[in-house]
Design a protein around this motif. Structure first.
Motif, short mmCIF file in Angstrom:
data_model
loop_
_atom_site.label_atom_id
_atom_site.label_comp_id
_atom_site.label_asym_id
_atom_site.label_seq_id
_atom_site.Cartn_x
_atom_site.Cartn_y
_atom_site.Cartn_z
N UNK A 1 29.82 15.94 34.86
CA UNK A 1 29.26 15.32 33.67
C UNK A 1 28.35 14.21 34.09
N UNK A 2 27.27 14.03 33.38
CA UNK A 2 26.37 12.94 33.67
C UNK A 2 26.98 11.64 33.18
N UNK A 3 26.49 10.56 33.72
CA UNK A 3 26.89 9.26 33.20
C UNK A 3 26.26 9.07 31.83
N UNK A 4 27.08 8.85 30.84
CA UNK A 4 26.59 8.65 29.48
C UNK A 4 26.97 7.24 29.06
N UNK A 5 25.98 6.41 28.80
CA UNK A 5 26.26 5.04 28.36
C UNK A 5 26.32 5.03 26.85
N UNK B 1 26.30 12.01 40.90
CA UNK B 1 26.46 13.42 40.53
C UNK B 1 25.65 14.31 41.45
N UNK B 2 25.71 15.60 41.15
CA UNK B 2 24.87 16.57 41.83
C UNK B 2 23.40 16.22 41.63
N UNK B 3 22.53 16.56 42.59
CA UNK B 3 21.09 16.43 42.35
C UNK B 3 20.68 17.27 41.15
N UNK B 4 19.62 16.85 40.47
CA UNK B 4 19.22 17.52 39.23
C UNK B 4 18.90 18.99 39.43
N UNK C 1 22.11 20.76 38.63
CA UNK C 1 22.86 20.46 37.42
C UNK C 1 21.90 20.35 36.25
N UNK C 2 22.37 19.83 35.12
CA UNK C 2 21.57 19.82 33.90
C UNK C 2 20.42 18.82 33.99
N UNK C 3 19.21 19.32 33.80
CA UNK C 3 18.04 18.45 33.76
C UNK C 3 17.45 18.38 32.36
N UNK D 1 18.50 22.03 27.01
CA UNK D 1 18.65 23.48 26.98
C UNK D 1 19.59 23.97 28.07
N UNK D 2 19.58 23.30 29.20
CA UNK D 2 20.45 23.73 30.30
C UNK D 2 21.92 23.49 30.01
N UNK D 3 22.22 22.62 29.04
CA UNK D 3 23.62 22.47 28.63
C UNK D 3 24.16 23.79 28.10
#
Length: 393
Positions: free
Chosen positions: A1-5, A130-133, A136-138, A141-143
């Motif tokens: 999961x990305x960091x979500x603030x 996280x993983x490099x973009x 992972x999700x950039x 739509x990739x979600x």
């Protein structure tokens, strides 16, 4: 999961209720869920020791409210479970907090700088988030389109650590999923068992957590509280159901499935001293400020060893400190917190996460704060006012 603030918002026109009679509490709590649903969050649930509530839909195109007792993806709340397993091994003298990861897991990390178990637990190691973009999700739509990708735990760490350290280990703080994936591999190495089995043997079964599991490549939520959604494609496209997903990329960082009752039981047992000896629980609760070293952003909480400390005193008007963790994965936003002293505790779920707008991001926090502060929102509030704390999940 990305960091979500996530910015916790104080709703314009919101009333702080003090001294409300006990019988009014269910209405107040339900009102906070209803306000979130009125802002187009698909579904919300809240589970406290004495109350369970929900609002919105379990599945958007069908009638029926979310099930407060059902399962959901808890995201980074997984980190507290992983940290507990690591500290149990420390308690058994199989591992030390100052042990160097490169010595315990030779060949895994490319960095010459020694990184300790303690640093990984507290996000002070400087390892990439996280993983490099490219892996992972950039895009939003990739979600939707990258949901069935398998990641071997070791391979996920190796890909993540092709990136440089964010700072020299021990000299800063930055939230890292990669660090907890490394800790998951460490538990597997030290026990000779898959992390899912270790968690089941050491935490889930002893506590009777029947809804709690690490699914690995299994993409389904067996008994969902509600489906999770994201605005993967621009409006007027409808929300995309992202409930079915492979989160093997987050071995020890965020792949756990659980339920509100199970999370409450886990944190009650952990903070009550039933999973760790006192000295290690004290170590777990010894915190540093959650200020991101690369950006200078104050996340608004302090961080121990897999445990968040949030001071709600400015909202509550009285000394109020809560312990727990939050979590984000596509479609699922989780908060699970308990009073430092006292019986109050709550786990909340919102079924819109990464693509929530500012109002939704604020309203989905209110049910958690409401449990400790008697904080009552008004549905359909037009404006939100920023401040109080951010949660990096």
């Amino acid at each position: 999961m990305r960091l979500v603030r996530v910015v916790l918002c104080l709703l314009t026109g919101t009333a702080l209720v003090t001294g409300a009679p006990a019988q009014a509490a269910p209405d107040r709590r339900q009102a906070s869920l209803d306000a979130a649903a009125a802002a187009d969050i698909p579904g919300m649930t809240a589970v406290a020791p004495d109350w369970r509530g929900s609002a919105g839909r379990q599945v958007l195109d069908r009638p029926g409210k979310p099930d407060p007792s059902g399962q959901f993806r808890v995201g980074s709340v997984s980190k507290t479970f992983t940290a507990t397993l690591v500290l149990q091994l420390v308690a058994e003298h199989k591992l030390g907090l100052d042990d160097v990861i490169q010595d315990r897991l030779p060949g895994l990390l490319p960095y010459p700088e020694p990184i300790t178990v303690h640093q990984l637990l507290q996000h002070t190691a400087g390892v990439p988030r996280d993983l490099p973009l490219e892996y992972t999700w950039a895009t939003n739509e990739e979600l939707a389109t990258e949901r069935f990708v398998h990641f071997d735990g070791r391979r996920a760490v190796q890909l993540s650590t092709t990136q440089p350290l964010l700072f020299a280990p021990g000299t800063g703080w930055s939230y890292s999923n990669t660090g907890y994936n490394i800790l998951g591999l460490l538990v597997e190495h030290m026990t000779g068992k898959p992390l899912a089995r270790v968690l089941d043997e050491r935490i889930a079964r002893p506590l009777g957590l029947r809804d709690t599991l690490l699914p690995g490549d299994f993409p389904f939520v067996p008994r969902p509280a509600a489906h999770g959604y994201e605005q993967a494609y621009p409006a007027p496209h409808p929300l995309t159901d992202v409930t079915t997903y492979n989160y093997s990329r987050y071995l020890g960082a965020g792949q756990l499935i659980s339920s509100g009752p199970d999370l409450n039981h886990f944190f009650d047992a952990l903070l009550g001293g039933r999973l760790l000896p006192p000295a290690l629980l004290d170590a777990m609760k010894t915190t540093v400020p959650g200020v991101d070293t690369p950006t200078g952003l104050d996340e608004g909480f302090d961080y121990g060893l897999g445990l968040m400390r949030v001071d709600l005193t400015p909202l509550c008007g009285k000394p109020t400190v809560v312990w727990g963790h939050g979590g984000d994965v596509p479609g699922f936003n989780t908060l699970s917190f308990k009073e430092q002293t006292g019986p109050l505790q709550v786990t909340t779920l919102a079924t819109l996460d990464l693509t929530a707008n500012a109002e939704q991001a604020g309203l989905r926090q209110v049910p958690m704060v409401n449990e400790f502060c008697a904080f009552t929102p008004r549905p359909n509030t037009a404006k939100t006012t920023e401040r109080l704390f951010r949660l990096a999940l």
